[in-house]
Motif scaffolding. Structure first.
Motif, PDB file in Angstrom:
ATOM      1  N   MET A  42       5.406  -3.618   9.770  1.00 26.63           N
ATOM      2  CA  MET A  42       5.395  -4.972   9.199  1.00 26.63           C
ATOM      3  C   MET A  42       4.737  -4.975   7.820  1.00 26.63           C
ATOM      4  O   MET A  42       5.187  -5.676   6.904  1.00 26.63           O
ATOM      5  CB  MET A  42       4.671  -5.935  10.143  1.00 26.63           C
ATOM      6  N   LEU A  43       3.670  -4.186   7.656  1.00 24.97           N
ATOM      7  CA  LEU A  43       3.008  -4.098   6.356  1.00 24.97           C
ATOM      8  C   LEU A  43       3.916  -3.452   5.317  1.00 24.97           C
ATOM      9  O   LEU A  43       3.971  -3.880   4.168  1.00 24.97           O
ATOM     10  CB  LEU A  43       1.708  -3.301   6.474  1.00 24.97           C
ATOM     11  N   TRP A  44       4.638  -2.399   5.725  1.00 25.90           N
ATOM     12  CA  TRP A  44       5.541  -1.726   4.801  1.00 25.90           C
ATOM     13  C   TRP A  44       6.636  -2.677   4.350  1.00 25.90           C
ATOM     14  O   TRP A  44       6.964  -2.753   3.161  1.00 25.90           O
ATOM     15  CB  TRP A  44       6.150  -0.487   5.466  1.00 25.90           C
ATOM     16  N   GLY A  63       5.217  -5.337   1.942  1.00 26.02           N
ATOM     17  CA  GLY A  63       4.904  -4.882   0.602  1.00 26.02           C
ATOM     18  C   GLY A  63       6.089  -4.400  -0.205  1.00 26.02           C
ATOM     19  O   GLY A  63       6.110  -4.544  -1.423  1.00 26.02           O
ATOM     20  N   ASN A  64       7.117  -3.848   0.465  1.00 28.95           N
ATOM     21  CA  ASN A  64       8.197  -3.187  -0.261  1.00 28.95           C
ATOM     22  C   ASN A  64       9.518  -3.941  -0.278  1.00 28.95           C
ATOM     23  O   ASN A  64      10.315  -3.754  -1.209  1.00 28.95           O
ATOM     24  CB  ASN A  64       8.423  -1.791   0.329  1.00 28.95           C
ATOM     25  N   LEU A  65       9.764  -4.772   0.692  1.00 24.28           N
ATOM     26  CA  LEU A  65      11.018  -5.528   0.720  1.00 24.28           C
ATOM     27  C   LEU A  65      10.833  -6.971   0.256  1.00 24.28           C
ATOM     28  O   LEU A  65      11.751  -7.560  -0.315  1.00 24.28           O
ATOM     29  CB  LEU A  65      11.622  -5.511   2.129  1.00 24.28           C
ATOM     30  N   PHE A  66       9.647  -7.539   0.494  1.00 22.42           N
ATOM     31  CA  PHE A  66       9.381  -8.918   0.092  1.00 22.42           C
ATOM     32  C   PHE A  66       8.496  -8.904  -1.159  1.00 22.42           C
ATOM     33  O   PHE A  66       7.279  -9.017  -1.075  1.00 22.42           O
ATOM     34  CB  PHE A  66       8.715  -9.698   1.221  1.00 22.42           C
ATOM     35  N   ILE A  67       9.141  -8.715  -2.307  1.00 19.88           N
ATOM     36  CA  ILE A  67       8.414  -8.638  -3.576  1.00 19.88           C
ATOM     37  C   ILE A  67       8.676  -9.910  -4.381  1.00 19.88           C
ATOM     38  O   ILE A  67       9.834 -10.251  -4.610  1.00 19.88           O
ATOM     39  CB  ILE A  67       8.853  -7.393  -4.388  1.00 19.88           C
ATOM     40  N   PRO A  68       7.639 -10.672  -4.754  1.00 20.25           N
ATOM     41  CA  PRO A  68       6.215 -10.337  -4.631  1.00 20.25           C
ATOM     42  C   PRO A  68       5.606 -10.674  -3.278  1.00 20.25           C
ATOM     43  O   PRO A  68       4.513 -10.218  -2.970  1.00 20.25           O
ATOM     44  CB  PRO A  68       5.573 -11.200  -5.720  1.00 20.25           C
ATOM     45  N   LYS A 116      -3.595  -2.668  -2.177  1.00 20.78           N
ATOM     46  CA  LYS A 116      -3.527  -1.233  -1.883  1.00 20.78           C
ATOM     47  C   LYS A 116      -3.223  -0.967  -0.411  1.00 20.78           C
ATOM     48  O   LYS A 116      -2.862   0.153  -0.043  1.00 20.78           O
ATOM     49  CB  LYS A 116      -4.845  -0.559  -2.260  1.00 20.78           C
ATOM     50  N   LYS A 117      -3.377  -1.971   0.426  1.00 23.60           N
ATOM     51  CA  LYS A 117      -3.159  -1.788   1.859  1.00 23.60           C
ATOM     52  C   LYS A 117      -1.718  -2.075   2.284  1.00 23.60           C
ATOM     53  O   LYS A 117      -1.388  -1.963   3.459  1.00 23.60           O
ATOM     54  CB  LYS A 117      -4.107  -2.701   2.650  1.00 23.60           C
ATOM     55  N   LEU A 118      -0.871  -2.450   1.321  1.00 24.90           N
ATOM     56  CA  LEU A 118       0.493  -2.849   1.658  1.00 24.90           C
ATOM     57  C   LEU A 118       1.477  -1.688   1.734  1.00 24.90           C
ATOM     58  O   LEU A 118       2.668  -1.893   1.862  1.00 24.90           O
ATOM     59  CB  LEU A 118       0.996  -3.878   0.630  1.00 24.90           C
ATOM     60  N   LYS A 119       0.958  -0.444   1.615  1.00 29.32           N
ATOM     61  CA  LYS A 119       1.796   0.748   1.751  1.00 29.32           C
ATOM     62  C   LYS A 119       2.970   0.712   0.767  1.00 29.32           C
ATOM     63  O   LYS A 119       4.132   0.942   1.129  1.00 29.32           O
ATOM     64  CB  LYS A 119       2.290   0.891   3.191  1.00 29.32           C
ATOM     65  N   LEU A 120       2.666   0.410  -0.497  1.00 27.28           N
ATOM     66  CA  LEU A 120       3.700   0.244  -1.511  1.00 27.28           C
ATOM     67  C   LEU A 120       4.271   1.584  -1.969  1.00 27.28           C
ATOM     68  O   LEU A 120       3.541   2.546  -2.183  1.00 27.28           O
ATOM     69  CB  LEU A 120       3.132  -0.487  -2.731  1.00 27.28           C
ATOM     70  N   THR A 121       5.585   1.628  -2.150  1.00 25.93           N
ATOM     71  CA  THR A 121       6.225   2.776  -2.774  1.00 25.93           C
ATOM     72  C   THR A 121       5.983   2.696  -4.283  1.00 25.93           C
ATOM     73  O   THR A 121       5.554   1.657  -4.800  1.00 25.93           O
ATOM     74  CB  THR A 121       7.737   2.765  -2.511  1.00 25.93           C
ATOM     75  N   TYR A 147       8.184   2.541  -6.554  1.00 25.18           N
ATOM     76  CA  TYR A 147       9.090   1.515  -7.086  1.00 25.18           C
ATOM     77  C   TYR A 147       8.496   0.123  -6.890  1.00 25.18           C
ATOM     78  O   TYR A 147       8.512  -0.705  -7.810  1.00 25.18           O
ATOM     79  CB  TYR A 147      10.448   1.585  -6.388  1.00 25.18           C
ATOM     80  N   ALA A 148       7.953  -0.140  -5.689  1.00 23.96           N
ATOM     81  CA  ALA A 148       7.393  -1.464  -5.397  1.00 23.96           C
ATOM     82  C   ALA A 148       6.197  -1.753  -6.296  1.00 23.96           C
ATOM     83  O   ALA A 148       6.034  -2.877  -6.791  1.00 23.96           O
ATOM     84  CB  ALA A 148       6.983  -1.547  -3.927  1.00 23.96           C
ATOM     85  N   LYS A 149       5.348  -0.739  -6.530  1.00 30.41           N
ATOM     86  CA  LYS A 149       4.200  -0.931  -7.416  1.00 30.41           C
ATOM     87  C   LYS A 149       4.649  -1.317  -8.816  1.00 30.41           C
ATOM     88  O   LYS A 149       4.094  -2.237  -9.429  1.00 30.41           O
ATOM     89  CB  LYS A 149       3.367   0.354  -7.477  1.00 30.41           C
ATOM     90  N   LYS A 150       5.659  -0.615  -9.326  1.00 28.84           N
ATOM     91  CA  LYS A 150       6.171  -0.909 -10.665  1.00 28.84           C
ATOM     92  C   LYS A 150       6.801  -2.298 -10.715  1.00 28.84           C
ATOM     93  O   LYS A 150       6.669  -3.012 -11.711  1.00 28.84           O
ATOM     94  CB  LYS A 150       7.206   0.147 -11.070  1.00 28.84           C
ATOM     95  N   ARG A 151       7.483  -2.670  -9.640  1.00 29.33           N
ATOM     96  CA  ARG A 151       8.139  -3.985  -9.590  1.00 29.33           C
ATOM     97  C   ARG A 151       7.104  -5.105  -9.606  1.00 29.33           C
ATOM     98  O   ARG A 151       7.244  -6.092 -10.339  1.00 29.33           O
ATOM     99  CB  ARG A 151       8.996  -4.076  -8.332  1.00 29.33           C
ATOM    100  N   HIS A 152       6.066  -4.973  -8.805  1.00 30.67           N
ATOM    101  CA  HIS A 152       4.988  -5.969  -8.798  1.00 30.67           C
ATOM    102  C   HIS A 152       4.367  -6.080 -10.190  1.00 30.67           C
ATOM    103  O   HIS A 152       4.131  -7.190 -10.689  1.00 30.67           O
ATOM    104  CB  HIS A 152       3.898  -5.566  -7.794  1.00 30.67           C
ATOM    105  N   LYS A 153       4.091  -4.934 -10.803  1.00 30.43           N
ATOM    106  CA  LYS A 153       3.452  -4.915 -12.116  1.00 30.43           C
ATOM    107  C   LYS A 153       4.345  -5.564 -13.163  1.00 30.43           C
ATOM    108  O   LYS A 153       3.869  -6.330 -14.018  1.00 30.43           O
ATOM    109  CB  LYS A 153       3.123  -3.470 -12.507  1.00 30.43           C
ATOM    110  N   LYS A 154       5.640  -5.289 -13.105  1.00 28.84           N
ATOM    111  CA  LYS A 154       6.578  -5.861 -14.071  1.00 28.84           C
ATOM    112  C   LYS A 154       6.667  -7.374 -13.919  1.00 28.84           C
ATOM    113  O   LYS A 154       6.677  -8.109 -14.920  1.00 28.84           O
ATOM    114  CB  LYS A 154       7.960  -5.231 -13.869  1.00 28.84           C
ATOM    115  N   LEU A 155       6.717  -7.847 -12.694  1.00 22.96           N
ATOM    116  CA  LEU A 155       6.776  -9.297 -12.465  1.00 22.96           C
ATOM    117  C   LEU A 155       5.503  -9.977 -12.957  1.00 22.96           C
ATOM    118  O   LEU A 155       5.547 -11.058 -13.551  1.00 22.96           O
ATOM    119  CB  LEU A 155       6.987  -9.580 -10.970  1.00 22.96           C
ATOM    120  N   GLU A 156       4.356  -9.331 -12.697  1.00 23.78           N
ATOM    121  CA  GLU A 156       3.089  -9.873 -13.167  1.00 23.78           C
ATOM    122  C   GLU A 156       3.096  -9.989 -14.692  1.00 23.78           C
ATOM    123  O   GLU A 156       2.695 -11.026 -15.254  1.00 23.78           O
ATOM    124  CB  GLU A 156       1.950  -8.967 -12.708  1.00 23.78           C
TER     125      GLU A 156
END
Length: 423
Positions: A103-105, A108-113, A178-183, A185-194
Protein backbone atom coordinates in the motif's frame (compact mmCIF):
# COMPACT_ATOMS: atom_id res chain seq x y z
CA UNK A 1 -15.21 43.15 -1.15
CA UNK A 2 -12.57 41.31 -3.14
CA UNK A 3 -13.61 37.73 -3.88
CA UNK A 4 -11.09 34.97 -3.19
CA UNK A 5 -11.61 31.28 -3.94
CA UNK A 6 -10.05 28.92 -1.38
CA UNK A 7 -9.39 25.40 -2.69
CA UNK A 8 -8.92 22.96 0.16
CA UNK A 9 -9.39 19.25 0.77
CA UNK A 10 -9.79 19.46 4.55
CA UNK A 11 -12.86 21.26 5.89
CA UNK A 12 -15.29 20.68 8.78
CA UNK A 13 -16.33 18.10 9.87
CA UNK A 14 -12.72 17.01 9.33
CA UNK A 15 -10.59 17.34 12.44
CA UNK A 16 -7.01 18.46 12.91
CA UNK A 17 -4.89 21.64 12.71
CA UNK A 18 -4.94 21.79 8.90
CA UNK A 19 -8.70 22.32 8.99
CA UNK A 20 -8.50 25.04 11.62
CA UNK A 21 -5.93 27.08 9.69
CA UNK A 22 -8.25 27.84 6.79
CA UNK A 23 -11.45 27.79 8.79
CA UNK A 24 -10.03 30.69 10.83
CA UNK A 25 -8.72 32.62 7.81
CA UNK A 26 -12.16 32.34 6.22
CA UNK A 27 -13.77 33.40 9.49
CA UNK A 28 -11.86 36.71 9.60
CA UNK A 29 -11.30 37.51 5.90
CA UNK A 30 -14.29 39.85 5.71
CA UNK A 31 -12.81 42.04 8.42
CA UNK A 32 -10.06 42.87 5.93
CA UNK A 33 -12.05 43.41 2.75
CA UNK A 34 -12.01 39.85 1.38
CA UNK A 35 -15.11 37.81 0.54
CA UNK A 36 -14.10 34.12 0.78
CA UNK A 37 -15.60 31.40 -1.39
CA UNK A 38 -14.62 27.83 -0.53
CA UNK A 39 -14.28 24.79 -2.79
CA UNK A 40 -14.17 21.35 -1.13
CA UNK A 41 -14.83 17.70 -2.04
CA UNK A 42 -18.39 16.48 -1.72
CA UNK A 43 -17.55 13.00 -0.45
CA UNK A 44 -14.08 13.13 1.15
CA UNK A 45 -12.25 10.46 3.13
CA UNK A 46 -11.37 12.13 6.44
CA UNK A 47 -9.36 9.99 8.90
CA UNK A 48 -10.37 12.29 11.80
CA UNK A 49 -13.71 13.99 12.45
CA UNK A 50 -14.57 16.89 14.74
CA UNK A 51 -18.17 17.96 14.18
CA UNK A 52 -17.88 20.83 16.68
CA UNK A 53 -15.87 22.72 14.04
CA UNK A 54 -18.92 22.84 11.77
CA UNK A 55 -20.44 25.43 14.11
CA UNK A 56 -17.58 27.82 13.31
CA UNK A 57 -18.27 27.94 9.57
CA UNK A 58 -19.94 31.30 8.72
CA UNK A 59 -23.63 30.70 7.96
CA UNK A 60 -23.66 32.80 4.79
CA UNK A 61 -20.40 31.44 3.38
CA UNK A 62 -20.56 30.30 -0.26
CA UNK A 63 -19.25 26.74 -0.49
CA UNK A 64 -18.94 24.77 -3.72
CA UNK A 65 -18.66 20.98 -3.54
CA UNK A 66 -17.73 18.46 -6.19
CA UNK A 67 -17.42 14.69 -6.06
CA UNK A 68 -14.01 13.14 -5.59
CA UNK A 69 -12.78 9.63 -6.38
CA UNK A 70 -10.34 8.36 -3.77
CA UNK A 71 -8.48 5.03 -3.89
CA UNK A 72 -8.62 4.98 -0.09
CA UNK A 73 -12.26 4.04 -0.46
CA UNK A 74 -11.28 0.84 -2.27
CA UNK A 75 -8.32 -0.04 -0.05
CA UNK A 76 -10.48 0.50 3.00
CA UNK A 77 -12.49 -2.54 1.96
CA UNK A 78 -9.29 -4.61 1.98
CA UNK A 79 -7.91 -3.27 5.25
CA UNK A 80 -9.71 -0.35 6.84
CA UNK A 81 -7.40 0.00 9.83
CA UNK A 82 -4.17 0.06 7.80
CA UNK A 83 -5.70 2.48 5.27
CA UNK A 84 -6.73 4.88 8.00
CA UNK A 85 -3.23 4.82 9.50
CA UNK A 86 -1.51 5.51 6.19
CA UNK A 87 -3.96 8.21 5.07
CA UNK A 88 -3.52 10.03 8.40
CA UNK A 89 0.28 9.89 8.19
CA UNK A 90 0.93 7.04 10.63
CA UNK A 91 3.79 5.32 8.81
CA UNK A 92 5.87 2.91 10.86
CA UNK A 93 8.98 1.42 9.26
CA UNK A 94 8.94 -1.49 11.70
CA UNK A 95 6.84 -4.65 11.61
CA UNK A 96 5.10 -3.74 8.36
CA UNK A 97 3.01 -6.46 6.79
CA UNK A 98 3.33 -7.30 3.10
CA UNK A 99 0.00 -5.54 2.53
CA UNK A 100 1.22 -2.37 4.28
CA UNK A 101 4.44 -2.33 2.27
CA UNK A 102 2.45 -2.76 -0.93
CA UNK A 103 0.00 0.00 0.00
CA UNK A 104 2.89 2.37 0.76
CA UNK A 105 4.57 1.59 -2.56
CA UNK A 106 1.33 2.23 -4.44
CA UNK A 107 0.69 5.42 -2.46
CA UNK A 108 4.15 6.82 -3.23
CA UNK A 109 4.68 5.67 -6.82
CA UNK A 110 1.29 5.46 -8.50
CA UNK A 111 -0.56 8.29 -6.73
CA UNK A 112 1.69 11.27 -7.48
CA UNK A 113 1.61 13.63 -5.68
CA UNK A 114 -1.04 11.89 -3.53
CA UNK A 115 -4.21 9.83 -3.61
CA UNK A 116 -6.37 12.92 -4.24
CA UNK A 117 -4.86 13.39 -7.72
CA UNK A 118 -8.06 12.17 -9.38
CA UNK A 119 -9.84 15.33 -8.21
CA UNK A 120 -7.56 17.61 -10.26
CA UNK A 121 -9.12 17.23 -13.73
CA UNK A 122 -12.78 17.26 -12.61
CA UNK A 123 -12.11 20.27 -10.36
CA UNK A 124 -10.52 22.31 -13.15
CA UNK A 125 -13.59 21.70 -15.32
CA UNK A 126 -16.05 22.38 -12.50
CA UNK A 127 -14.38 25.62 -11.41
CA UNK A 128 -14.47 27.19 -14.89
CA UNK A 129 -18.07 28.25 -14.35
CA UNK A 130 -17.39 29.31 -10.74
CA UNK A 131 -14.52 31.60 -11.75
CA UNK A 132 -16.56 33.21 -14.52
CA UNK A 133 -19.88 33.66 -12.73
CA UNK A 134 -18.41 34.84 -9.42
CA UNK A 135 -15.81 37.07 -11.14
CA UNK A 136 -12.97 35.60 -9.12
CA UNK A 137 -9.52 37.05 -9.71
CA UNK A 138 -7.61 35.36 -6.86
CA UNK A 139 -7.44 31.69 -5.91
CA UNK A 140 -5.69 30.10 -2.94
CA UNK A 141 -4.68 26.45 -2.79
CA UNK A 142 -3.57 24.84 0.46
CA UNK A 143 -1.71 21.59 0.85
CA UNK A 144 -1.09 18.90 1.76
CA UNK A 145 -2.58 17.14 -0.03
CA UNK A 146 -0.41 18.85 -2.65
CA UNK A 147 -2.74 17.80 -5.46
CA UNK A 148 -4.68 20.93 -4.44
CA UNK A 149 -1.74 22.95 -5.78
CA UNK A 150 -1.97 21.10 -9.09
CA UNK A 151 -5.56 22.31 -9.40
CA UNK A 152 -4.19 25.82 -8.94
CA UNK A 153 -1.44 25.18 -11.49
CA UNK A 154 -3.94 24.12 -14.15
CA UNK A 155 -6.28 27.05 -13.44
CA UNK A 156 -3.34 29.45 -13.65
CA UNK A 157 -2.49 28.12 -17.10
CA UNK A 158 -6.03 28.67 -18.36
CA UNK A 159 -7.18 31.89 -16.74
CA UNK A 160 -5.88 35.32 -15.92
CA UNK A 161 -5.86 35.28 -12.12
CA UNK A 162 -3.64 35.60 -9.08
CA UNK A 163 -2.67 32.29 -7.51
CA UNK A 164 -1.47 32.03 -3.90
CA UNK A 165 -0.10 28.61 -2.85
CA UNK A 166 -0.21 27.89 0.89
CA UNK A 167 2.12 25.15 2.15
CA UNK A 168 1.04 24.00 5.61
CA UNK A 169 3.87 21.44 5.40
CA UNK A 170 6.84 21.00 3.06
CA UNK A 171 6.47 18.77 -0.01
CA UNK A 172 9.50 16.65 -0.92
CA UNK A 173 11.39 17.55 2.24
CA UNK A 174 8.79 16.36 4.73
CA UNK A 175 9.83 13.54 7.03
CA UNK A 176 7.45 10.81 5.84
CA UNK A 177 8.40 11.31 2.17
CA UNK A 178 11.37 8.96 2.58
CA UNK A 179 9.09 6.24 3.94
CA UNK A 180 6.96 6.03 0.79
CA UNK A 181 9.35 3.59 -0.95
CA UNK A 182 9.71 5.92 -3.94
CA UNK A 183 11.39 4.82 -7.15
CA UNK A 184 13.90 7.19 -8.75
CA UNK A 185 11.25 8.15 -11.32
CA UNK A 186 8.70 8.94 -8.58
CA UNK A 187 11.24 11.08 -6.69
CA UNK A 188 11.99 13.09 -9.82
CA UNK A 189 8.28 13.45 -10.59
CA UNK A 190 7.49 14.78 -7.11
CA UNK A 191 10.42 17.19 -7.33
CA UNK A 192 9.37 18.43 -10.78
CA UNK A 193 5.79 19.04 -9.68
CA UNK A 194 7.02 20.90 -6.61
CA UNK A 195 9.22 23.12 -8.78
CA UNK A 196 6.35 23.78 -11.22
CA UNK A 197 4.06 24.90 -8.41
CA UNK A 198 6.67 27.09 -6.72
CA UNK A 199 7.66 28.77 -9.98
CA UNK A 200 4.17 29.32 -11.37
CA UNK A 201 2.30 30.50 -8.28
CA UNK A 202 2.21 34.29 -8.00
CA UNK A 203 2.77 34.23 -4.24
CA UNK A 204 3.67 31.50 -1.76
CA UNK A 205 2.80 31.18 1.91
CA UNK A 206 4.65 28.87 4.31
CA UNK A 207 4.33 28.20 8.03
CA UNK A 208 7.99 28.36 9.08
CA UNK A 209 11.21 30.25 8.37
CA UNK A 210 12.96 26.97 7.63
CA UNK A 211 10.54 26.08 4.82
CA UNK A 212 10.88 29.60 3.44
CA UNK A 213 14.66 29.22 3.26
CA UNK A 214 14.31 25.83 1.55
CA UNK A 215 11.87 27.17 -1.06
CA UNK A 216 14.08 30.19 -1.74
CA UNK A 217 16.57 27.74 -3.23
CA UNK A 218 13.92 26.65 -5.75
CA UNK A 219 12.02 29.82 -6.66
CA UNK A 220 12.38 33.58 -6.79
CA UNK A 221 8.63 34.13 -6.32
CA UNK A 222 7.45 36.10 -3.25
CA UNK A 223 7.46 33.99 -0.07
CA UNK A 224 5.86 34.90 3.24
CA UNK A 225 5.81 33.10 6.59
CA UNK A 226 2.35 33.05 8.17
CA UNK A 227 2.28 30.58 11.03
CA UNK A 228 -0.69 28.83 12.54
CA UNK A 229 -2.17 30.45 15.63
CA UNK A 230 -4.76 30.54 18.38
CA UNK A 231 -8.30 31.88 18.20
CA UNK A 232 -9.37 33.02 21.64
CA UNK A 233 -10.37 36.54 22.54
CA UNK A 234 -9.92 36.50 26.30
CA UNK A 235 -8.00 34.25 28.66
CA UNK A 236 -10.06 32.46 31.30
CA UNK A 237 -8.46 31.02 34.40
CA UNK A 238 -9.05 27.28 34.82
CA UNK A 239 -8.82 25.03 37.83
CA UNK A 240 -5.55 23.16 37.41
CA UNK A 241 -5.29 19.40 37.74
CA UNK A 242 -4.64 18.13 41.24
CA UNK A 243 -2.14 15.66 39.77
CA UNK A 244 1.22 16.69 38.30
CA UNK A 245 -0.11 16.16 34.77
CA UNK A 246 2.13 16.17 31.73
CA UNK A 247 -0.26 16.28 28.78
CA UNK A 248 0.36 15.75 25.08
CA UNK A 249 -2.47 17.05 22.90
CA UNK A 250 -2.73 15.60 19.39
CA UNK A 251 -1.27 12.61 17.58
CA UNK A 252 1.98 11.23 18.98
CA UNK A 253 3.03 9.05 16.09
CA UNK A 254 5.88 6.65 15.46
CA UNK A 255 9.23 8.42 15.57
CA UNK A 256 8.18 10.86 18.26
CA UNK A 257 9.40 8.75 21.14
CA UNK A 258 11.48 10.75 23.67
CA UNK A 259 13.15 7.83 25.45
CA UNK A 260 15.18 10.10 27.72
CA UNK A 261 12.03 11.79 28.98
CA UNK A 262 10.57 8.47 30.10
CA UNK A 263 13.91 7.59 31.67
CA UNK A 264 14.03 10.91 33.57
CA UNK A 265 10.45 10.52 34.79
CA UNK A 266 11.24 6.98 35.93
CA UNK A 267 14.30 8.16 37.85
CA UNK A 268 12.37 10.98 39.51
CA UNK A 269 9.62 8.54 40.50
CA UNK A 270 12.15 6.21 42.09
CA UNK A 271 13.96 9.04 43.89
CA UNK A 272 10.93 11.01 45.10
CA UNK A 273 7.87 9.22 46.45
CA UNK A 274 5.73 12.36 46.25
CA UNK A 275 6.66 12.74 42.56
CA UNK A 276 5.64 9.13 41.93
CA UNK A 277 2.30 9.63 43.68
CA UNK A 278 1.53 12.86 41.79
CA UNK A 279 2.67 12.06 38.21
CA UNK A 280 0.11 11.50 35.46
CA UNK A 281 0.79 11.29 31.72
CA UNK A 282 -2.17 12.37 29.59
CA UNK A 283 -2.30 11.49 25.91
CA UNK A 284 -5.13 13.16 24.00
CA UNK A 285 -5.08 11.78 20.46
CA UNK A 286 -3.56 8.83 18.61
CA UNK A 287 -0.52 7.32 20.37
CA UNK A 288 1.98 4.97 18.74
CA UNK A 289 2.24 1.52 20.28
CA UNK A 290 6.02 1.77 20.53
CA UNK A 291 5.66 4.90 22.66
CA UNK A 292 3.31 3.22 25.11
CA UNK A 293 5.64 0.21 25.22
CA UNK A 294 8.60 2.46 26.07
CA UNK A 295 6.68 4.11 28.88
CA UNK A 296 5.76 0.70 30.24
CA UNK A 297 9.39 -0.39 29.96
CA UNK A 298 10.47 2.39 32.30
CA UNK A 299 7.88 1.40 34.89
CA UNK A 300 5.48 4.27 34.22
CA UNK A 301 2.51 2.22 33.05
CA UNK A 302 0.37 3.10 36.06
CA UNK A 303 0.72 6.81 35.25
CA UNK A 304 -0.62 6.57 31.67
CA UNK A 305 -4.02 8.05 30.79
CA UNK A 306 -4.91 7.65 27.09
CA UNK A 307 -8.05 9.53 26.06
CA UNK A 308 -7.82 9.13 22.28
CA UNK A 309 -9.17 11.69 19.83
CA UNK A 310 -11.56 14.24 21.35
CA UNK A 311 -13.16 17.43 20.04
CA UNK A 312 -11.06 20.56 19.68
CA UNK A 313 -13.23 22.24 22.29
CA UNK A 314 -12.46 19.53 24.85
CA UNK A 315 -8.77 19.48 23.89
CA UNK A 316 -8.53 23.18 24.72
CA UNK A 317 -9.89 22.47 28.20
CA UNK A 318 -7.14 19.89 28.80
CA UNK A 319 -4.54 22.41 27.64
CA UNK A 320 -5.72 24.96 30.16
CA UNK A 321 -5.88 22.70 33.19
CA UNK A 322 -2.72 20.62 32.63
CA UNK A 323 0.31 21.34 34.78
CA UNK A 324 2.74 20.84 31.86
CA UNK A 325 2.12 20.66 28.12
CA UNK A 326 4.30 18.23 26.17
CA UNK A 327 5.38 19.00 22.59
CA UNK A 328 7.40 16.39 20.68
CA UNK A 329 8.80 16.34 17.15
CA UNK A 330 10.74 13.68 15.23
CA UNK A 331 14.50 13.95 15.67
CA UNK A 332 15.69 14.63 12.11
CA UNK A 333 17.01 17.43 9.94
CA UNK A 334 13.78 17.44 7.90
CA UNK A 335 11.69 18.39 10.94
CA UNK A 336 13.61 21.46 12.14
CA UNK A 337 11.05 23.69 10.40
CA UNK A 338 7.95 21.80 11.53
CA UNK A 339 5.95 23.98 13.91
CA UNK A 340 2.99 21.96 15.27
CA UNK A 341 -0.29 23.84 15.24
CA UNK A 342 -0.83 22.90 18.87
CA UNK A 343 2.12 25.10 19.90
CA UNK A 344 0.09 28.29 19.51
CA UNK A 345 -2.77 27.07 21.65
CA UNK A 346 -0.21 25.85 24.17
CA UNK A 347 1.12 29.42 24.28
CA UNK A 348 -2.34 30.81 24.87
CA UNK A 349 -3.05 28.24 27.61
CA UNK A 350 -0.17 29.78 29.61
CA UNK A 351 1.06 26.47 30.98
CA UNK A 352 4.75 25.47 30.92
CA UNK A 353 5.70 23.91 27.59
CA UNK A 354 8.11 20.97 27.65
CA UNK A 355 9.49 20.53 24.14
CA UNK A 356 11.54 17.59 22.87
CA UNK A 357 12.78 17.85 19.30
CA UNK A 358 15.63 18.03 16.78
CA UNK A 359 18.66 20.28 17.02
CA UNK A 360 17.99 23.82 15.76
CA UNK A 361 14.24 23.20 15.98
CA UNK A 362 12.49 26.46 15.10
CA UNK A 363 10.07 25.88 17.95
CA UNK A 364 12.88 26.29 20.51
CA UNK A 365 13.41 29.91 19.46
CA UNK A 366 9.68 30.64 19.69
CA UNK A 367 9.30 29.08 23.14
CA UNK A 368 12.32 31.01 24.39
CA UNK A 369 11.11 34.29 22.89
CA UNK A 370 7.71 33.95 24.57
CA UNK A 371 9.16 32.72 27.88
CA UNK A 372 6.71 29.85 27.83
CA UNK A 373 8.83 26.84 28.79
CA UNK A 374 11.92 24.87 27.81
CA UNK A 375 12.88 22.84 24.74
CA UNK A 376 15.44 20.01 24.76
CA UNK A 377 17.09 17.67 22.30
CA UNK A 378 16.55 13.91 22.39
CA UNK A 379 19.89 13.40 24.16
CA UNK A 380 19.15 15.75 27.06
CA UNK A 381 19.15 14.16 30.50
CA UNK A 382 20.51 16.01 33.54
CA UNK A 383 19.27 19.45 32.41
CA UNK A 384 15.90 17.95 31.49
CA UNK A 385 15.69 16.27 34.88
CA UNK A 386 16.56 19.51 36.68
CA UNK A 387 13.84 21.48 34.89
CA UNK A 388 11.12 18.90 35.55
CA UNK A 389 12.11 18.64 39.22
CA UNK A 390 12.05 22.45 39.56
CA UNK A 391 8.62 22.53 37.95
CA UNK A 392 7.45 19.81 40.32
CA UNK A 393 8.64 21.82 43.33
CA UNK A 394 6.75 24.87 41.99
CA UNK A 395 3.68 22.67 41.46
CA UNK A 396 3.79 21.56 45.11
CA UNK A 397 3.94 25.24 46.13
CA UNK A 398 1.04 26.13 43.82
CA UNK A 399 3.32 28.48 41.90
CA UNK A 400 3.95 26.64 38.62
CA UNK A 401 3.38 29.17 35.82
CA UNK A 402 4.99 30.86 32.81
CA UNK A 403 4.90 34.37 31.34
CA UNK A 404 3.75 33.55 27.78
CA UNK A 405 4.73 37.02 26.63
CA UNK A 406 4.63 38.47 23.13
CA UNK A 407 2.02 36.00 21.82
CA UNK A 408 -0.57 38.40 20.41
CA UNK A 409 1.08 38.21 16.98
CA UNK A 410 -0.04 34.58 16.82
CA UNK A 411 -3.76 35.37 17.13
CA UNK A 412 -5.79 34.09 14.16
CA UNK A 413 -7.24 37.56 13.55
CA UNK A 414 -3.81 39.19 13.29
CA UNK A 415 -2.51 36.39 11.09
CA UNK A 416 -5.51 36.87 8.78
CA UNK A 417 -4.69 40.57 8.56
CA UNK A 418 -1.15 39.67 7.48
CA UNK A 419 -2.46 37.26 4.84
CA UNK A 420 -5.02 39.76 3.53
CA UNK A 421 -2.32 42.42 3.12
CA UNK A 422 -0.06 39.94 1.34
CA UNK A 423 -2.80 38.89 -1.08
Amino acid sequence: MRKVLVITYYWPPAGGPGVQRWLKFVKYFRDYGIEPIVYIPENPHYPLLDRTLVDEVPNDLTIYRHKIFEPYGISKIISGKKTKRISSGVISPKNQSILERLMLWVRGNLFIPDARKFWIGPSVKFLKKVLEEDHIETIITTGPPHSMHLIGLELKKRYKLQWVADFRDPWTNIGYHKKLKLTSYAKKRHKKLEENVLNNADKIVVTSKTTKQEFEQITSKPLKVITNGYDFTAFKESVLDAKFTISHIGSMLTGRNPINLWKVLSELSNEHEDFKQSLQLNFIGVVGGNILNSIQKYGLGEHINVLGYISHEDAVKYQQKSQILLLVEIDSQETTGIIPGKLFEYLWARRPILGIGPSNWEVAEMVSETESGDVFGYDAHSELKDVILNWFQAYKNNSLSVSSTNIKKYSRRDLTRQLAEYI
